[in-house]
Design an enzyme around this catalytic site. Structure first.
Site, PDB file in Angstrom:
ATOM      1  CD  GLU A   1      63.358  96.537  -9.354  1.00  0.00           C
ATOM      2  OE1 GLU A   1      64.538  96.148  -9.247  1.00  0.00           O
ATOM      3  OE2 GLU A   1      62.565  96.565  -8.404  1.00  0.00           O
TER       4      GLU A   1
ATOM      5  CG  ASP B   1      73.571  95.360  -9.408  1.00  0.00           C
ATOM      6  OD1 ASP B   1      72.537  95.310  -8.724  1.00  0.00           O
ATOM      7  OD2 ASP B   1      73.718  96.144 -10.359  1.00  0.00           O
TER       8      ASP B   1
END
Length: 263
Positions: A49, A60
């Site tokens: 990823e 995030d």
């Protein structure tokens, strides 16, 4: 069939779970992140990823936010990220690469242009966290038409009414977010995750991979045991951010992969 489909087919035949590893493209610089990326398959990574840095990464946590900042400060762009994938593909035509990020850089590039470039570079799948199913015509459906999997996130708040909508155009695999909140914020709890994975698998034949909150080989094993595999991101990105040597980072990746594969 994409590389992602091929990989899950092979793992299923071997009776193994998938280990997915996340790094931020260009963190702390292009050369280092490419070196880590190239070393991942030998360390046991089944799917890479690759984070696309963005200025406002709302999903995030601090670790990956800081990685994105370092990457952007070093001059990383969407174009350079695709160049990084092209360089990786010169020596590895097998390992799937999923580009994970936000829609703005893709929109700015132009969807058709981006998809053509991504396919040519060797991208196999996309995770775009700020495009809900209601916007599938924006990128999801064009990506599928271009032969690129579009991987959707399901979360603890995705109820039975919402889940079919999330699954309807998803391909490659379903990414189950094990915790409510941002990356790196808490530890995944198998007892909480197991019934959610079962609920999703009752509605799709796609593999279900669990991410967020997995930072040790033991946790990777526990979570992979109740799903089709697991994703580790922040724990790897943290080592990169600390300036650890690439061999040390890859040794840790190998330990985490070993946990997942032991499930």
């Amino acid at each position: 069939m994409t590389r992602i489909d091929d990989t899950f087919g092979r793992l299923k035949a071997e009776g193994k779970k998938a280990f997915v590893a996340y790094i931020m493209a260009g963190d702390p610089d292009l050369a280092t992140s490419l070196q880590v990326m190239k070393g991942m398959p030998a360390a046991g990574v089944d799917i890479i990823e690759l984070g696309l840095p963005f200025t406002d990464p709302m999903a995030d946590g601090e670790t990956i936010q800081l990685a994105g900042q370092r990457s952007l400060e070093g001059g990383q762009t969407l174009v350079r990220t695709l160049d990084m994938v092209r360089e990786f593909r010169r020596s590895d035509a097998v390992t799937p690469i999923v580009l994970m990020g936000y829609y703005n850089p893709i929109y700015s590039r132009g969807v058709d242009r981006f998809l053509a470039e991504a396919k040519e570079a060797g991208i196999d799948g996309l995770i775009v966290v700020d495009l809900p199913p209601e916007e599938d015509s924006e990128l999801c459906l064009p990506a599928q038409a271009a032969g690129i999997n579009f991987i959707r996130l399901a979360t603890p708040t995705t109820d039975d009414k919402r889940l079919p909508k999330v699954l309807q155009n998803t391909s490659g695999f379903v990414y189950y977010v094990s915790i409510t909140g941002i990356t790196g914020a808490a530890a995944a709890k198998p007892a909480d995750v197991a019934p959610e994975v079962a609920r999703i698998k009752a509605q799709t034949d796609l593999p279900v991979i669990v991410g967020f909150g997995i930072s040790t080989p033991e946790a990777a094993q526990d979570i992979a045991a109740i799903a089709d595999g697991c994703v580790v991101g922040s724990a790897i990105v943290k080592l990169v951010g600390e300036g650890r040597p690439v061999p040390e980072v890859l040794d840790r990746v190998a330990a985490l992969a070993g946990g997942a594969h032991a499930a």
